[in-house]
Design a protein around this motif. Structure first.
Motif, short mmCIF file in Angstrom:
data_model
loop_
_atom_site.label_atom_id
_atom_site.label_comp_id
_atom_site.label_asym_id
_atom_site.label_seq_id
_atom_site.Cartn_x
_atom_site.Cartn_y
_atom_site.Cartn_z
N THR A 17 1.13 -1.06 0.09
CA THR A 17 -0.17 0.09 -0.13
C THR A 17 0.66 1.17 -0.32
O THR A 17 0.45 2.01 -0.80
N THR A 18 2.03 0.99 0.45
CA THR A 18 2.84 2.03 0.84
C THR A 18 2.97 2.64 -0.83
O THR A 18 3.24 4.07 -0.65
N LYS A 19 3.74 1.42 -1.36
CA LYS A 19 4.31 1.99 -2.75
C LYS A 19 3.13 2.81 -3.30
O LYS A 19 3.37 3.71 -4.63
N GLU A 20 2.07 2.07 -3.67
CA GLU A 20 0.95 2.42 -4.51
C GLU A 20 0.79 3.69 -3.61
O GLU A 20 0.85 4.75 -4.76
N LEU A 21 0.68 4.34 -2.59
CA LEU A 21 0.49 5.76 -2.78
C LEU A 21 1.50 6.75 -3.01
O LEU A 21 1.21 7.47 -3.33
N LYS A 22 2.73 6.10 -2.79
CA LYS A 22 4.28 6.54 -2.75
C LYS A 22 3.79 7.48 -4.49
O LYS A 22 4.10 7.99 -5.07
N LYS A 23 3.66 6.40 -5.22
CA LYS A 23 3.23 6.11 -7.12
C LYS A 23 2.55 6.60 -7.27
O LYS A 23 2.29 7.90 -8.34
N MET A 24 1.21 7.52 -6.75
CA MET A 24 0.33 8.11 -6.47
C MET A 24 0.73 10.28 -6.17
O MET A 24 -0.11 10.70 -6.59
#
Length: 375
Positions: A17-24
């Motif tokens: 989820t952290t990676k998803e948020l960072k990508k956003m």
């Protein structure tokens, strides 16, 4: 207005989820079972619409330490509840308490509710009971080691409820857990993808949604839509932008196999609902009969775990078959999820990496075998 927000997820999936948020584009802070970030009303709509691995998005209303019920009451009451709750708000209060002096969850919930009622009544000059006839504002009071966090849930039914699963098998993976498994691999949409024990089709469907860049919450409704301070136009715009971001002209090579033709039929119905049936070849296929001349593929499998003793033999036979068929595919990467710690021995090869996850309350391991690229 900027809100302090948290995305919650299954234990072990925080980094996904952290990676998803960072990508956003968000700055994040990762904690146990949640990732913090800040955002406005558009960000609340965006993250609910786009996050694949999270359970829900919550607004943090307040945080403080409390070791007595008086302290809890006063500090809850001091929070700006009138900024969130209109006079007619329905606000159920869920509670949990872990390793804290205030360990009685029913008391914690009751006192929190009472404090909020008192605050709202004062602000709106209301005597007697509050009506609670309006929109729902689901609250949670969570106490961990005497640290209290009060949150308002923006999501409603968990984000795993994408809306496409018309039918499911015996032990289906939740959609967000399936998506996280795909995101944990080294798969890219230009590579082949195979789920040999596809059941109701959840893993290939999530892979296809990723491959097409289809937002998982594109057709969903969320609790925040009912709030009087939320402009519903915001969500319409976010979902409109999500529709425009879908990649329609990409060829995907995704295969879902299962020994049970009934499950293949179920998987097809679900894929049709998700709008990705044309991207996935579903076929009745036993694990041992898989053959391919494709290269650099990715296998993601959630085989049965063999809860009963009578199952264990047949499940371990399946693991041996997987080893026989997959080991020769040296340029394929394989990711196999199971709670059976004897898996590697039966499969006949030590995993490159093991990752501990929780599927609900069940501890499972993701055994990862990384392929060597053929070119």
């Amino acid at each position: 207005m900027q809100y302090s927000l948290i995305a919650t997820m299954a234990s072990g999936l925080e980094s996904v989820t952290t990676k998803e948020l960072k990508k956003m584009g968000y700055d994040t802070q990762t904690e146990n079972g949640r990732v913090r970030f800040t955002g406005d009303l558009t960000d609340i709509a965006r993250t609910n619409t786009w996050l694949r691995s999270a359970d829900r998005i919550k607004i943090v209303v307040g945080e403080f330490k409390a070791t007595t019920f008086d302290e809890l009451f006063e500090k809850v009451k001091a929070l700006p509840w009138d900024q969130y709750l209109p006079l007619d708000a329905r606000f159920p209060v869920e509670g949990k308490s872990v390793r804290s002096k205030l360990h009685s969850t029913p008391d914690v919930q009751a006192i929190t509710k009472k404090a909020i009622v008192e605050k709202i009544s004062q602000v709106y000059h209301r005597r007697g009971r509050l009506p609670e006839t309006g929109a729902a504002y689901p609250l949670e009071v969570s106490i961990v080691k005497d640290e209290v966090m009060l949150t308002l849930d923006t999501t409603g039914p968990s984000l795993f409820k994408r809306g496409y699963r018309v039918n499911k098998g015996d032990a289906p993976l939740k959609e967000n857990f399936a998506a996280a498994l795909v995101l944990l691999t080294n798969w890219h949409p230009d590579r082949p993808f195979y789920d040999p024990v596809t059941g109701s089709g959840t893993i290939p469907i999530e892979a296809a949604l990723i491959g097409r860049n289809i937002a998982p919450g594109i057709h969903r409704h969320f609790t925040f839509e009912g709030w009087d301070w939320y402009d519903t136009q915001i969500l319409d715009t976010v979902q409109e932008e999500a529709r425009a971001a879908i990649i329609n002209d990409r060829e995907l090579q995704i295969l879902g196999g299962d020994i049970d033709q009934n499950m293949i039929d179920v998987a097809k119905v679900n894929a049709q609902e998700a709008g990705v049936l044309h991207d996935i070849s579903f076929k009745q296929l036993a694990v041992k009969d898989f053959k391919t001349d494709l290269h650099d593929g990715v296998i993601v499998a959630n085989p049965p775990y063999g809860k009963r003793l009578s199952d264990v033999d047949s499940v371990r036979k399946l693991y041996r078959q997987m080893g026989d068929v997959y080991r020769p595919l040296t340029d394929w990467s394989k990711y196999i999820l199971t709670s059976d710690l004897h898996f590697q021995g039966e499969y006949g090869e030590k995993a490159t990496k093991r990752r501990k996850l929780y599927n609900g309350a069940l501890r499972v391991d993701l055994f990862q075998y990384w392929g060597k690229r053929s070119h």
